[in-house]
Scaffold this motif. Structure first.
Motif, PDB file in Angstrom:
ATOM      1  N   MET A  54       0.483  -1.432  -0.019  1.00  0.00           N
ATOM      2  CA  MET A  54      -0.113   0.191   0.164  1.00  0.00           C
ATOM      3  C   MET A  54       0.609   0.685  -0.535  1.00  0.00           C
ATOM      4  SD  MET A  54      -3.110   1.480   2.412  1.00  0.00           S
ATOM      5  CE  MET A  54      -3.169  -0.833   2.700  1.00  0.00           C
ATOM      6  N   THR A  55       0.385   1.969  -0.962  1.00  0.00           N
ATOM      7  CA  THR A  55       1.453   3.886  -0.517  1.00  0.00           C
ATOM      8  C   THR A  55       1.337   4.450   0.086  1.00  0.00           C
ATOM      9  OG1 THR A  55      -0.221   4.730  -1.857  1.00  0.00           O
ATOM     10  CG2 THR A  55       0.839   3.721  -3.224  1.00  0.00           C
ATOM     11  N   ASP A  56       2.307   5.025   0.401  1.00  0.00           N
ATOM     12  CA  ASP A  56       1.834   6.151   1.755  1.00  0.00           C
ATOM     13  C   ASP A  56       0.450   6.704   1.742  1.00  0.00           C
ATOM     14  OD1 ASP A  56       4.404   4.849   2.815  1.00  0.00           O
ATOM     15  OD2 ASP A  56       5.565   6.614   2.007  1.00  0.00           O
ATOM     16  N   HIS A  57      -0.035   7.617   0.670  1.00  0.00           N
ATOM     17  CA  HIS A  57      -1.194   8.212   0.488  1.00  0.00           C
ATOM     18  C   HIS A  57      -2.038   7.464   1.082  1.00  0.00           C
ATOM     19  CE1 HIS A  57       1.585  11.147  -1.493  1.00  0.00           C
ATOM     20  NE2 HIS A  57       1.754  10.756  -2.435  1.00  0.00           N
ATOM     21  N   ARG A  58      -1.937   5.913   0.121  1.00  0.00           N
ATOM     22  CA  ARG A  58      -3.245   5.671   0.840  1.00  0.00           C
ATOM     23  C   ARG A  58      -3.519   5.441   2.144  1.00  0.00           C
ATOM     24  NH1 ARG A  58      -3.750   0.248  -3.444  1.00  0.00           N
ATOM     25  NH2 ARG A  58      -4.710   2.193  -5.471  1.00  0.00           N
ATOM     26  N   HIS A  59      -2.720   5.232   2.346  1.00  0.00           N
ATOM     27  CA  HIS A  59      -2.560   4.436   4.398  1.00  0.00           C
ATOM     28  C   HIS A  59      -2.084   6.007   4.658  1.00  0.00           C
ATOM     29  CE1 HIS A  59       0.048   3.367   8.085  1.00  0.00           C
ATOM     30  NE2 HIS A  59      -0.825   2.848   7.565  1.00  0.00           N
ATOM     31  N   ALA A  60      -2.210   6.659   3.588  1.00  0.00           N
ATOM     32  CA  ALA A  60      -2.026   8.745   4.572  1.00  0.00           C
ATOM     33  C   ALA A  60      -3.976   8.910   5.057  1.00  0.00           C
ATOM     34  CB  ALA A  60      -1.855   9.689   4.410  1.00  0.00           C
ATOM     35  N   MET A  61      -4.467   8.312   3.669  1.00  0.00           N
ATOM     36  CA  MET A  61      -5.979   8.886   3.590  1.00  0.00           C
ATOM     37  C   MET A  61      -6.945   7.580   4.481  1.00  0.00           C
ATOM     38  SD  MET A  61      -5.899  11.186   2.232  1.00  0.00           S
ATOM     39  CE  MET A  61      -7.854  11.550   1.451  1.00  0.00           C
ATOM     40  N   ILE A  62      -6.704   6.646   3.958  1.00  0.00           N
ATOM     41  CA  ILE A  62      -6.779   5.078   5.180  1.00  0.00           C
ATOM     42  C   ILE A  62      -7.097   6.325   7.168  1.00  0.00           C
ATOM     43  CG2 ILE A  62      -6.761   3.199   6.282  1.00  0.00           C
ATOM     44  CD1 ILE A  62      -6.147   2.412   2.865  1.00  0.00           C
ATOM     45  N   ILE A  63      -5.765   6.633   7.302  1.00  0.00           N
ATOM     46  CA  ILE A  63      -5.891   6.851   8.161  1.00  0.00           C
ATOM     47  C   ILE A  63      -6.961   7.866   9.118  1.00  0.00           C
ATOM     48  CG2 ILE A  63      -4.019   8.069  10.665  1.00  0.00           C
ATOM     49  CD1 ILE A  63      -1.992   6.042   9.084  1.00  0.00           C
ATOM     50  N   ILE A  64      -6.937   9.359   7.991  1.00  0.00           N
ATOM     51  CA  ILE A  64      -7.460  10.247   8.191  1.00  0.00           C
ATOM     52  C   ILE A  64      -8.699   9.831   8.011  1.00  0.00           C
ATOM     53  CG2 ILE A  64      -7.824  12.636   7.065  1.00  0.00           C
ATOM     54  CD1 ILE A  64      -5.356  12.647   6.109  1.00  0.00           C
ATOM     55  N   LEU A  65      -9.901   8.675   7.393  1.00  0.00           N
ATOM     56  CA  LEU A  65     -10.770   8.736   7.191  1.00  0.00           C
ATOM     57  C   LEU A  65     -11.131   7.926   8.356  1.00  0.00           C
ATOM     58  CD1 LEU A  65     -13.186   8.460   5.267  1.00  0.00           C
ATOM     59  CD2 LEU A  65     -12.136   6.178   4.540  1.00  0.00           C
ATOM     60  N   VAL A  66     -10.559   7.609   8.997  1.00  0.00           N
ATOM     61  CA  VAL A  66     -10.569   6.232  10.351  1.00  0.00           C
ATOM     62  C   VAL A  66     -10.545   7.991  11.429  1.00  0.00           C
ATOM     63  CG1 VAL A  66     -10.160   5.383  12.001  1.00  0.00           C
ATOM     64  CG2 VAL A  66      -9.985   3.672   9.474  1.00  0.00           C
ATOM     65  N   MET A  67      -9.880   8.578  11.504  1.00  0.00           N
ATOM     66  CA  MET A  67      -9.680   9.826  12.464  1.00  0.00           C
ATOM     67  C   MET A  67     -11.290  10.267  12.638  1.00  0.00           C
ATOM     68  SD  MET A  67      -6.071  10.690  12.290  1.00  0.00           S
ATOM     69  CE  MET A  67      -5.787  11.824  12.915  1.00  0.00           C
ATOM     70  N   GLY A  68     -11.912  10.907  11.134  1.00  0.00           N
ATOM     71  CA  GLY A  68     -12.662  11.230  10.927  1.00  0.00           C
ATOM     72  C   GLY A  68     -13.807  10.756  11.246  1.00  0.00           C
ATOM     73  N   LEU A  69     -14.692   9.908  11.039  1.00  0.00           N
ATOM     74  CA  LEU A  69     -14.761   8.661  11.446  1.00  0.00           C
ATOM     75  C   LEU A  69     -15.692   7.934  13.147  1.00  0.00           C
ATOM     76  CD1 LEU A  69     -15.149   5.671   8.534  1.00  0.00           C
ATOM     77  CD2 LEU A  69     -16.501   7.340   8.718  1.00  0.00           C
ATOM     78  N   MET A  70     -14.462   8.166  13.228  1.00  0.00           N
ATOM     79  CA  MET A  70     -13.809   7.935  15.517  1.00  0.00           C
ATOM     80  C   MET A  70     -14.577   9.699  15.876  1.00  0.00           C
ATOM     81  SD  MET A  70     -13.699   5.310  15.885  1.00  0.00           S
ATOM     82  CE  MET A  70     -14.617   4.989  14.106  1.00  0.00           C
TER      83      MET A  70
END
Length: 109
Positions: A1-17
């Motif tokens: 997984m690329t760094d950009h995808r990893h960062a986007m997933i982290i941001i999405l999870v943080m936003g959902l929480m």
């Protein structure tokens, strides 16, 4: 997984929480219902308990028996207390106390 995808997933999870922490109380208590007294009590005492816990956590490893005998911590804690009692502004008192502590530790003691 690329760094950009990893960062986007982290941001999405943080936003959902973050969204979940805002929505869950509304789902549990509704908008018009009275909040239970136990929850109101916790809302009053938990902030003070958390501050006490943070103070104990910050001061737990202070070397009292070795030089400088916890003087930077005592001075900074006194300044935070006096500043808060004077201005009643938590953030201002913590910022001033932290800055003073850093000056004391880096330059004086």
């Amino acid at each position: 997984m690329t760094d950009h995808r990893h960062a986007m997933i982290i941001i999405l999870v943080m936003g959902l929480m973050t969204l979940a922490t805002r929505i869950v109380p509304v789902l549990i208590f509704g908008r018009g219902e009275k909040v239970p007294d136990s929850i109101l009590y916790l809302g009053k005492v938990v902030p003070y308990t958390a501050m006490g816990l943070l103070i104990v956590y910050c001061l737990r490893d202070v070397p009292v028996l070795e030089a400088p005998h916890a003087l930077p911590e005592i001075i900074a804690l006194a300044v935070v207390t006096v500043t808060y009692l004077w201005k009643r502004n938590t953030i201002l008192s913590v910022v001033i106390g932290t800055a003073l502590y850093m000056v004391l530790v880096q330059m004086v003691f």
